[in-house]
Design a protein around this motif. Structure first.
Motif, short mmCIF file in Angstrom:
data_model
loop_
_atom_site.label_atom_id
_atom_site.label_comp_id
_atom_site.label_asym_id
_atom_site.label_seq_id
_atom_site.Cartn_x
_atom_site.Cartn_y
_atom_site.Cartn_z
N ASP A 110 0.87 -1.18 0.00
CA ASP A 110 0.00 0.00 0.00
C ASP A 110 0.91 1.24 0.00
O ASP A 110 1.15 1.83 1.04
N PHE A 120 2.51 5.02 -0.58
CA PHE A 120 2.21 6.45 -0.65
C PHE A 120 3.54 7.18 -0.75
O PHE A 120 4.61 6.60 -0.52
N ARG A 131 -2.14 10.09 -1.22
CA ARG A 131 -2.97 9.08 -0.55
C ARG A 131 -2.28 7.72 -0.76
O ARG A 131 -1.47 7.56 -1.68
N ALA A 132 -2.58 6.78 0.08
CA ALA A 132 -2.03 5.42 -0.08
C ALA A 132 -2.85 4.68 -1.13
O ALA A 132 -4.07 4.73 -1.12
N GLU A 168 5.52 2.45 2.38
CA GLU A 168 4.42 1.50 2.34
C GLU A 168 3.65 1.63 3.64
O GLU A 168 4.22 1.54 4.71
N TYR A 169 2.35 1.90 3.52
CA TYR A 169 1.50 2.07 4.70
C TYR A 169 1.49 0.79 5.51
O TYR A 169 1.35 -0.31 4.98
N ASN A 170 1.64 0.94 6.81
CA ASN A 170 1.69 -0.20 7.70
C ASN A 170 0.70 0.04 8.83
O ASN A 170 0.69 1.11 9.44
N THR A 171 -0.11 -0.93 9.13
CA THR A 171 -1.14 -0.75 10.17
C THR A 171 -0.54 -0.56 11.56
O THR A 171 -1.23 -0.10 12.46
N PRO A 185 5.55 3.36 8.82
CA PRO A 185 5.57 2.89 7.43
C PRO A 185 6.89 2.23 7.08
O PRO A 185 7.94 2.53 7.66
#
Length: 179
Positions: free
Chosen positions: A103, A105, A123-124, A155-158, A162
């Protein structure tokens, strides 16, 4: 005054006219990228001439450049982030997310005098190895001679932190119109 051994911000010295001949960088991070980006202005040789406003000798009004009170806006920079390509060839398919594509961004920032420093991000794009953002950002620059454009793909990471994808830093003085 510094008490640790981390990388220091080279913009602080550059904005005050310091000619640094050595950088003691402790690791690959933002300030090292900025330093390398600034030195791209002279072919990466490690020397960039001071801007003329820092070389003024004998100014009739005895004015000295103050990075905390820079001049009005000199230039506008528009940056468009179109797409990202090539990560699927450089990273294992499970490098970012165990069970799905990354994901990505992009952070776009200006490093320079305090009035020019700003960060923006796209935005991602969820679950895509070939993300297409097509987003534009505009920056107003007061001291473009000391500004560096930072572009960082993450990379978006929960978990909130990131993952690093790629980065580059480019001196504003060397940028030209186009892609």
């Amino acid at each position: 005054m510094r008490l640790d051994s981390s990388n220091y911000d080279p913009m602080l010295g550059w904005a005050h006219g310091a000619q640094m001949v050595a950088h003691n960088m402790q690791g690959h991070a933002k300030f090292l990228w900025i330093m390398k980006g600034m030195y791209r202005a002279n072919g990466g040789c490690g020397y960039v001439k001071k801007p003329d406003f820092l070389l003024r000798v004998g100014d009739p009004n005895n004015r000295v450049f103050n990075p905390s009170a820079p001049p009005p806006v000199q230039k506008f920079l528009r940056v468009t982030v179109y797409l990202g390509e090539g990560w699927s060839r450089e990273f294992r398919h499970t490098n970012f997310d165990q069970y799905s594509p990354p994901d990505f961004f992009v952070k776009v920032a200006i490093a320079g005098v305090p009035a020019d420093e700003v960060r923006k991000q796209t935005r991602a794009i969820v679950d895509d190895w070939l993300p297409v953002w097509d987003e534009s950002f505009e920056f107003s620059l007061r001291v473009p001679e000391l500004a560096v454009l930072r572009i960082e793909a993450l990379e978006y990471n929960t978990t909130g932190v990131p993952d690093f994808g790629s980065q580059t830093c480019l001196p504003i003085s060397e940028l030209r119109n186009g892609i």
